[in-house]
Structure formats: structure tokens, C-alpha cells
Design a protein around this motif. Structure first.
Motif, PDB file in Angstrom:
ATOM      1  N   ASP A  64      15.077  81.796  31.268  1.00 32.56           N
ATOM      2  CA  ASP A  64      14.923  81.789  32.723  1.00 32.56           C
ATOM      3  C   ASP A  64      15.402  80.482  33.334  1.00 32.56           C
ATOM      4  O   ASP A  64      15.999  80.466  34.416  1.00 32.56           O
ATOM      5  N   LYS A  95      22.715  87.980  40.922  1.00 34.74           N
ATOM      6  CA  LYS A  95      22.214  88.161  39.558  1.00 34.74           C
ATOM      7  C   LYS A  95      21.953  89.636  39.331  1.00 34.74           C
ATOM      8  O   LYS A  95      21.366  90.307  40.157  1.00 34.74           O
ATOM      9  N   ASP A 142      20.748  92.464  36.172  1.00 36.62           N
ATOM     10  CA  ASP A 142      20.314  92.699  34.804  1.00 36.62           C
ATOM     11  C   ASP A 142      21.385  93.526  34.101  1.00 36.62           C
ATOM     12  O   ASP A 142      22.047  94.351  34.720  1.00 36.62           O
ATOM     13  N   TYR A 199      22.656  95.457  30.143  1.00 37.22           N
ATOM     14  CA  TYR A 199      22.143  96.123  28.951  1.00 37.22           C
ATOM     15  C   TYR A 199      22.285  95.215  27.738  1.00 37.22           C
ATOM     16  O   TYR A 199      23.148  95.398  26.893  1.00 37.22           O
ATOM     17  N   TYR A 200      21.432  94.227  27.670  1.00 36.06           N
ATOM     18  CA  TYR A 200      21.463  93.247  26.593  1.00 36.06           C
ATOM     19  C   TYR A 200      20.960  93.820  25.277  1.00 36.06           C
ATOM     20  O   TYR A 200      21.349  93.374  24.210  1.00 36.06           O
ATOM     21  N   ASN A 242      17.145  89.282  25.841  1.00 36.43           N
ATOM     22  CA  ASN A 242      17.211  89.300  27.297  1.00 36.43           C
ATOM     23  C   ASN A 242      18.661  89.070  27.696  1.00 36.43           C
ATOM     24  O   ASN A 242      19.469  88.601  26.889  1.00 36.43           O
ATOM     25  N   ALA A 288      21.423  88.541  31.449  1.00 36.33           N
ATOM     26  CA  ALA A 288      21.662  88.558  32.892  1.00 36.33           C
ATOM     27  C   ALA A 288      23.143  88.329  33.133  1.00 36.33           C
ATOM     28  O   ALA A 288      23.815  87.634  32.372  1.00 36.33           O
ATOM     29  N   GLU A 293      27.878  85.914  31.924  1.00 37.71           N
ATOM     30  CA  GLU A 293      26.805  86.703  31.334  1.00 37.71           C
ATOM     31  C   GLU A 293      26.063  85.800  30.361  1.00 37.71           C
ATOM     32  O   GLU A 293      26.684  85.060  29.596  1.00 37.71           O
ATOM     33  N   TYR A 321      23.143  85.765  27.366  1.00 38.54           N
ATOM     34  CA  TYR A 321      22.371  86.584  26.425  1.00 38.54           C
ATOM     35  C   TYR A 321      21.414  85.684  25.654  1.00 38.54           C
ATOM     36  O   TYR A 321      21.795  84.603  25.201  1.00 38.54           O
TER      37      TYR A 321
END
Length: 166
Positions: A49, A64, A66, A68-69, A76, A78, A89, A91
Motif C-alpha cells: 500500500d 488506480k 485493481d 487480476y493479480y 496483491n 494494482a 502495474e 504486483y
């Protein structure tokens, strides 16, 4: 009288415009804001975060999203759109080395981490675009971007300082 006023206005305009382009003037506000952000880097949490927030705060025009990590075996993820052409991106692979992690997820995560370590690139999906990527010094986070879309702009966000601090 009108000619004198017009002449004074023209002189004032020329002087105000020339002040913007003087050699000694600080015309690069980006470097000033980068220095301010660099000074503030210690105020961010050294977790996923905090990394996302740091990138977001460096660019006020972000969006931002979300992503599909989980299909990559990440904990997680973003995507931050920096402008119309550039994105980053992020990860989180914090548990990639954990013995308790699901073996299929762990295998995919390790595959991606190895690809990034070996050639600085990976494909999130088989038929997708290959992303340029970097791993933070902690080995927990992968920062990826499409180098064909706004690389210079993205490169300003993905700095050695950022990688060293997360």
C-alpha cells in the motif's frame, strides 16, 4: 495616449514572457517536485500500500485500478494509469517463497520473478503484451510497464530510489 498605453502593455508582456525563459530561472518544476517527493519517501510504509501510495502521490493525474493479480500467483496488485499513454502495474509477491502458499500459485509467481530477474520482462497472460519490469530490492514487489507506451514518462516513476526503498 492610446499609443503610449499600447506600447507600455507590449513592453510589460515582453518582460513577463522573457522572465519565464531566463537561463537562471527555475523552469523545471518536475525536478523540484521529484526532490520534494524523494525527501518524503521515508514517510511511506514499506509495504504494498505504501508503494502504491508513493507512486500515486508522485503523479496527481493517476487512476488506480485493481487488476487480476491472482492469476500471476501474486498476493496483491494494482494498475496505475499515469497519463493516456503510460501506466505502471505493481504486483506483491511477498508470499512467493512461503512454504504454506498454494503450489500452483507459487510456481507461477516464481516463473514471473525468474523471468524478470533474467531479462527484465514478462507476459502477464500468454497472448498478451510483454511488459518491461523491475523487482524491488526486497524481492517482494514487481513493478511493470509497457515500454512501447510512454516509456520516458514511466521511467521517471520507476526509479532506482523507488526500487531501493521497497
Amino acid at each position: 495616449m492610446k499609443k503610449i498605453i499600447a506600447l507600455m502593455m507590449a513592453v510589460a508582456l515582453v518582460l513577463s514572457l522573457s522572465a519565464c525563459f531566463m537561463p537562471g530561472a527555475n523552469n523545471n518544476s518536475d525536478s523540484t517536485s521529484d526532490q520534494a517527493n524523494a525527501a518524503d519517501i521515508s514517510t511511506y510504509d514499506k509495504d504494498f500500500d505504501g508503494l502504491v501510495k508513493y507512486i500515486k502521490d508522485r503523479d496527481s493525474k493517476y487512476v488506480k485500478m485493481d487488476i487480476y493479480y491472482d492469476i500471476l500467483g501474486a498476493d496483491n496488485g494494482a494498475r496505475i494509469d499515469l497519463n493516456k499513454n503510460a501506466f505502471v502495474e505493481i504486483y506483491d509477491f511477498s508470499s512467493a517463497d512461503s512454504a504454506t502458499a498454494d503450489s500452483a500459485d507459487t510456481a507461477k509467481a516464481k516463473e514471473i520473478l525468474n523471468a524478470v530477474r533474467e531479462n527484465g520482462k514478462f507476459k502477464p497472460i500468454e497472448d498478451g503484451v510483454e511488459l518491461t519490469a523491475a523487482i524491488t530490492d526486497s524481492g517482494k514487489y514487481v513493478i511493470a510497464w509497457d515500454a512501447s507506451r510512454g516509456f520516458d514518462y514511466t521511467g521517471k516513476v520507476v526509479t532506482d530510489e523507488l526500487k531501493e526503498n521497497w
